[in-house]
Design an enzyme around this catalytic site. Structure first.
Site, PDB file in Angstrom:
ATOM      1  N   LYS A 129      -8.158   9.137  -6.703  1.00  0.00           N
ATOM      2  CA  LYS A 129      -7.372   8.315  -7.630  1.00  0.00           C
ATOM      3  C   LYS A 129      -7.108   6.972  -6.971  1.00  0.00           C
ATOM      4  CE  LYS A 129      -3.482   7.175  -8.702  1.00  0.00           C
ATOM      5  NZ  LYS A 129      -3.491   5.707  -8.989  1.00  0.00           N
TER       6      LYS A 129
ATOM      7  N   GLU B 172      -0.875   7.743   5.505  1.00  0.00           N
ATOM      8  CA  GLU B 172      -0.853   6.433   6.165  1.00  0.00           C
ATOM      9  C   GLU B 172       0.073   5.567   5.324  1.00  0.00           C
ATOM     10  OE1 GLU B 172      -2.307   6.168   8.909  1.00  0.00           O
ATOM     11  OE2 GLU B 172      -3.983   7.561   8.925  1.00  0.00           O
TER      12      GLU B 172
ATOM     13  N   CYS C  65      -1.460  -3.368   5.970  1.00  0.00           N
ATOM     14  CA  CYS C  65      -0.346  -2.570   6.500  1.00  0.00           C
ATOM     15  C   CYS C  65      -0.079  -2.907   7.956  1.00  0.00           C
ATOM     16  CB  CYS C  65      -0.661  -1.099   6.349  1.00  0.00           C
ATOM     17  SG  CYS C  65      -2.251  -0.672   7.080  1.00  0.00           S
TER      18      CYS C  65
HETATM   19  P1  NAD Z   1       1.845   2.587  -3.612  1.00  0.00           P
HETATM   20  O1  NAD Z   1       2.523   3.651  -2.838  1.00  0.00           O
HETATM   21  O2  NAD Z   1       2.608   1.879  -4.656  1.00  0.00           O
HETATM   22  O3  NAD Z   1       0.557   3.178  -4.379  1.00  0.00           O
HETATM   23  C1  NAD Z   1      -0.493   3.799  -3.664  1.00  0.00           C
HETATM   24  C2  NAD Z   1      -1.183   4.797  -4.570  1.00  0.00           C
HETATM   25  O4  NAD Z   1      -0.286   5.851  -4.882  1.00  0.00           O
HETATM   26  C3  NAD Z   1      -1.651   4.218  -5.902  1.00  0.00           C
HETATM   27  O5  NAD Z   1      -2.912   4.777  -6.209  1.00  0.00           O
HETATM   28  C4  NAD Z   1      -0.579   4.708  -6.862  1.00  0.00           C
HETATM   29  O6  NAD Z   1      -1.018   4.826  -8.189  1.00  0.00           O
HETATM   30  C5  NAD Z   1      -0.259   6.064  -6.290  1.00  0.00           C
HETATM   31  N1  NAD Z   1       1.066   6.583  -6.621  1.00  0.00           N
HETATM   32  C6  NAD Z   1       2.217   5.887  -6.801  1.00  0.00           C
HETATM   33  N2  NAD Z   1       3.238   6.743  -7.061  1.00  0.00           N
HETATM   34  C7  NAD Z   1       2.719   7.992  -7.033  1.00  0.00           C
HETATM   35  C8  NAD Z   1       3.275   9.293  -7.241  1.00  0.00           C
HETATM   36  N3  NAD Z   1       4.568   9.482  -7.483  1.00  0.00           N
HETATM   37  N4  NAD Z   1       2.443  10.353  -7.153  1.00  0.00           N
HETATM   38  C9  NAD Z   1       1.129  10.186  -6.871  1.00  0.00           C
HETATM   39  N5  NAD Z   1       0.551   8.994  -6.685  1.00  0.00           N
HETATM   40  C10 NAD Z   1       1.341   7.904  -6.758  1.00  0.00           C
HETATM   41  O7  NAD Z   1       1.244   1.597  -2.537  1.00  0.00           O
HETATM   42  P2  NAD Z   1       0.511   0.197  -2.817  1.00  0.00           P
HETATM   43  O8  NAD Z   1       1.553  -0.754  -3.296  1.00  0.00           O
HETATM   44  O9  NAD Z   1      -0.725   0.445  -3.606  1.00  0.00           O
HETATM   45  O10 NAD Z   1       0.033  -0.207  -1.341  1.00  0.00           O
HETATM   46  C11 NAD Z   1       0.800  -0.960  -0.455  1.00  0.00           C
HETATM   47  C12 NAD Z   1       1.478  -0.046   0.545  1.00  0.00           C
HETATM   48  O11 NAD Z   1       0.498   0.710   1.248  1.00  0.00           O
HETATM   49  C13 NAD Z   1       2.265  -0.789   1.616  1.00  0.00           C
HETATM   50  O12 NAD Z   1       3.461  -0.103   1.866  1.00  0.00           O
HETATM   51  C14 NAD Z   1       1.342  -0.701   2.831  1.00  0.00           C
HETATM   52  O13 NAD Z   1       1.987  -0.844   4.075  1.00  0.00           O
HETATM   53  C15 NAD Z   1       0.747   0.649   2.648  1.00  0.00           C
HETATM   54  N6  NAD Z   1      -0.507   0.774   3.381  1.00  0.00           N
HETATM   55  C16 NAD Z   1      -0.556   1.547   4.511  1.00  0.00           C
HETATM   56  C17 NAD Z   1      -1.734   1.648   5.244  1.00  0.00           C
HETATM   57  C18 NAD Z   1      -1.816   2.478   6.500  1.00  0.00           C
HETATM   58  O14 NAD Z   1      -2.923   2.715   6.969  1.00  0.00           O
HETATM   59  N7  NAD Z   1      -0.713   2.939   7.060  1.00  0.00           N
HETATM   60  C19 NAD Z   1      -2.871   0.966   4.810  1.00  0.00           C
HETATM   61  C20 NAD Z   1      -2.783   0.174   3.657  1.00  0.00           C
HETATM   62  C21 NAD Z   1      -1.598   0.108   2.941  1.00  0.00           C
END
Ligand code: NAD
Length: 485
Positions: A177, A253, A287
Site C-alpha cells: 500500500k 522505520e 527522515c
Molecule cells: P504517514 O505515517 O502519514 O503515512 C505513511 C503510510 O501509512 C501511508 O501509506 C499512509 O496511507 C499509511 N497510513 C496512515 N495511517 C495509517 C493507518 N492508521 N493504518 C495503516 N496505514 C496508515 O507518513 P508520511 O507522511 O507518508 O511520511 C513521512 C514520515 O515518514 C515522517 O515522519 C518521516 O520521518 C517518516 N519516514 C521515516 C523513514 C525511516 O526510515 N525511518 C523513512 C522515510 C520517512
C-alpha cells in the site's frame, strides 16, 4: 485524459468506483486518478497472496526467486524514463535527483537482495549428548508469510522497494500500500511485475488512505502475517494497536528529529556543505535530515552566516530544469503544516535567520506546495519547534561550549534515527559517535551507507533493523532442526 492508477490483485488490474485525485505539488495540476481499494479488494489480495505462498512462489528456490528479482530490475531499467517522470509528477522533486537517486536506488534494491538471498547461508551447530553420539542443529529460513508493506511519500519508489525486494527474496508474498500522495511508481512497478511474469498473487498493490481505507484493511487483516511500515511515529503506534489482534510481526522505520554537531575543530567548508545537504535535501523531506544543528560557540556566528548564504542561494525551480536544487513539499496540506511550524517558531521567540514563508514565482508554481528554506536560531531546547519533527527545509541552530553538553543536547530527544558529527579530531569522532542515541551516526559525511549495514531507529524512530542480512532475518522465520546422530 489524466492517467488512471488501478489496484493490482491476483495478477489483474482492478478498477474501483471510489477514486481520488493524485496532485502534482509543483503547480497543483492533476497527475492522475487513483482507484481506491475497498475491503473486499484487500480481502481478495490477501487470499491471492496466501495461495501464491503455498503454490508457485513457495516452491521456488532462493536462487530462482533471486533470478526473478533481477528480471524485475531489468524491467524497471527498460522503462527508466517512465519511472522518473512518474516520481517527479507525484513529488515535484528535481529531475537530477529522481534520475540519480530515487529510481536507480529503487532498482538496485532488487539486484542487491537477489544477490544476497542467493549467497547467504544459515547457522549450523554440533553439540555433545550424554550417550556420546551427538546432535546436529541447523537452521532453515522460511518465509514469514503474507507481508503488508506500507510506505510513505518522501522517497516513494526507493522506500517501497527497500522493503519489497528483501520480502520477496525471502519467499514472502506481498500486499503493498503506497502513500495516497505518491501512488504512480508503485503502479508502474505492478506493470513490470506483470510483464516479467511474477506469478499472480505474489505481488498485490492496493491504493488508498490509512484509517477507514486500504491501510487499515491491511493492518487489521487476520490473514496478514507481518507489517513492514515506514512513516510517522504516530502512525506506527496506530498500526501497532491494529496489528495486536493476531500478534503480527512488525518492522517500523519511523520519524526523526536528527541532530548534527559541528565541533570547533571541524573542516568548516565540509561541515557547511554537508549541513546544506543534510537540512535541505529533498526539501527537507528525508527522515534522516538534520533539523537540530549544534555548533560550537566559537564558530557559531560564522557557521550561521555561511549556512544562511548557502540556503538563500539554493535554486528553487521546475523539476526538469537542470539547475534546480530544491523542489516543493509533497502537498499543500504538508506545506500548511510546515508553515504552521514557521509561525509557531516566531511565537516561541525564534530569530528567523532566513526564509520563514512562501516564495512567489508569478507563474503556475504559485498554485503549488512551495516553502522557503528556513534557518532559525534563539529557541529554548524545550520549544516545540526543537522537539517535534517538522519534515520541511528547516533547521534550528544552537550553540554549545563543551563536548558533553553537545552530546547531551543531541540525545535530549524522543527520537533516535540519525546523527551527524563534524570534527577533525579522530578520538573525538569515535568517542562522540558511539554516545549518540541513534541507529546511524555519520562522521564528516551524511546519507552515505553500505546496503549491508543495519538501518533503523531507536526510541520513537522505530523497531528493528533493515539492510543486508538484517532484512532477510526480519522477513524470515528461522527454524532450528535438531538431529540426533
Ligand atoms: P504517514 O505515517 O502519514 O503515512 C505513511 C503510510 O501509512 C501511508 O501509506 C499512509 O496511507 C499509511 N497510513 C496512515 N495511517 C495509517 C493507518 N492508521 N493504518 C495503516 N496505514 C496508515 O507518513 P508520511 O507522511 O507518508 O511520511 C513521512 C514520515 O515518514 C515522517 O515522519 C518521516 O520521518 C517518516 N519516514 C521515516 C523513514 C525511516 O526510515 N525511518 C523513512 C522515510 C520517512
Amino acid at each position: 485524459m489524466p492517467h488512471e492508477i488501478k489496484n493490482y490483485v491476483a495478477g489483474r488490474f482492478v478498477a474501483s468506483t471510489s477514486r481520488f485525485d493524485d496532485i502534482n505539488p509543483v503547480d497543483g495540476s492533476l497527475a492522475g486518478i487513483v482507484h481506491e481499494a475497498d475491503k473486499s479488494t484487500v480481502d481478495l489480495a490477501v487470499q491471492a497472496a496466501r495461495e501464491a505462498l503455498r503454490g508457485p512462489w513457495g516452491s521456488l528456490s532462493a536462487a530462482e526467486r533471486g533470478a526473478m528479482l533481477n528480471q524485475i530490475a531489468d524491467g524497471i531499467e527498460a522503462r527508466f524514463d517512465e519511472f522518473v517522470a512518474a516520481e517527479i509528477a507525484d513529488t515535484g522533486k528535481p529531475l537530477a535527483q529522481a534520475r540519480t537517486l530515487d529510481i536507480p536506488r529503487g532498482t538496485a534494491n532488487f539486484r542487491f537482495f537477489a544477490n544476497l538471498v542467493s549467497t547467504s547461508g544459515t547457522e549450523c551447530f554440533e553439540m555433545g549428548t550424554p550417550d556420546g553420539s551427538g546432535a546436529l542443529n541447523y537452521s532453515v529460513r522460511k518465509p514469514l508469510g503474507v507481508v503488508g508493506v506500507i510506505s510513505p511519500w518522501n522517497l516513494p519508489f526507493l522506500l517501497l522497494t527497500w522493503k519489497l525486494a528483501p520480502a520477496m527474496a525471502a519467499g514472502n508474498t506481498i500486499i503493498a500500500k503506497p502513500s495516497e500522495e505518491t501512488p504512480a511508481t508503485a503502479a508502474l512497478l505492478a506493470e513490470v511485475m506483470h510483464e516479467v511474469g511474477i506469478p499472480p498473487g505474489v505481488f498485490n498493490l492496493v491504493n488508498g488512505f490509512g484509517p477507514g481505507s486500504a491501510g487499515e484493511f491491511v493492518t487489521t487483516h487476520p490473514d496478514v502475517d507481518a507489517i513492514t511500515f515506514t512513516g510517522e511515529s504516530a502512525t506506527g503506534s496506530a498500526i501497532m494497536r491494529a496489528a495486536a489482534g493476531n500478534v503480527k510481526a512488525l518492522s517500523f522505520e519511523l520519524g526523526g528529529k536528527n541532530a548534527a554537531i559541528i565541533f570547533e575543530d571541524a573542516n568548516l567548508d565540509q561541515a557547511v556543505d554537508g549541513t546544506v545537504r543534510s537540512v535541505f535535501s529533498n526539501c527537507g523531506q528525508v527522515c534522516l535530515c538534520s533539523e537540530r544543528v549544534y555548533v560550537h560557540q566559537r564558530i557559531f556566528d560564522e557557521f550561521v552566516a555561511r549556512l544562511k548564504d548557502r540556503a538563500e542561494a539554493l535554486r528553487m525551480g521546475w523539476p526538469d530544469d537542470e539547475q534546480t536544487e530544491i523542489g516543493p513539499l509533497v502537498s499543500t496540506a504538508h506545506r500548511d503544516k510546515v508553515l504552521s511550524y514557521y509561525e509557531l517558531a516566531r511565537e516561541e521567540g525564534a530569530t528567523v535567520v532566513t526564509g520563514g514563508g512562501i516564495p512567489e514565482f508569478g507563474d503556475a508554481r504559485d498554485q503549488g506546495a512551495w516553502v522557503q528554506p528556513t534557518i532559525l536560531t534563539g529557541l529554548e531546547e524545550s520549544a516545540r519547534c526543537v522537539r517535534e519533527e517538522i519534515f520541511g527545509p528547516v533547521c534550528h541552530i544552537a550553540p554549545f561550549t563543551t563536548e558533553e553538553q553537545a552530546v547531551a543536547m543531541a540525545n535530549d530527544s524522543a527520537y533516535g534515527l540519525a546523527g551527524a558529527v563534524w570534527t577533525t579530531n579522530l578520538s573525538r569522532a569515535h568517542r562522540v559517535a558511539r554516545q549518540i542515541e541513534a541507529g546511524i551516526v555519520w562522521v564528516n559525511t551524511w546519507y552515505l551507507r553500505d546496503l549491508r549495514t543495519p538501518f533503523g531507529g531507536v526510541k520513537l524512530s522505530g523497531i528493528g533493523r533493515e539492510g543486508g542480512v538484517h532484512s532477510l532475518n526480519f522477513y524470515s522465520e528461522p527454524t532450528n532442526i535438531c538431529i540426533k546422530l
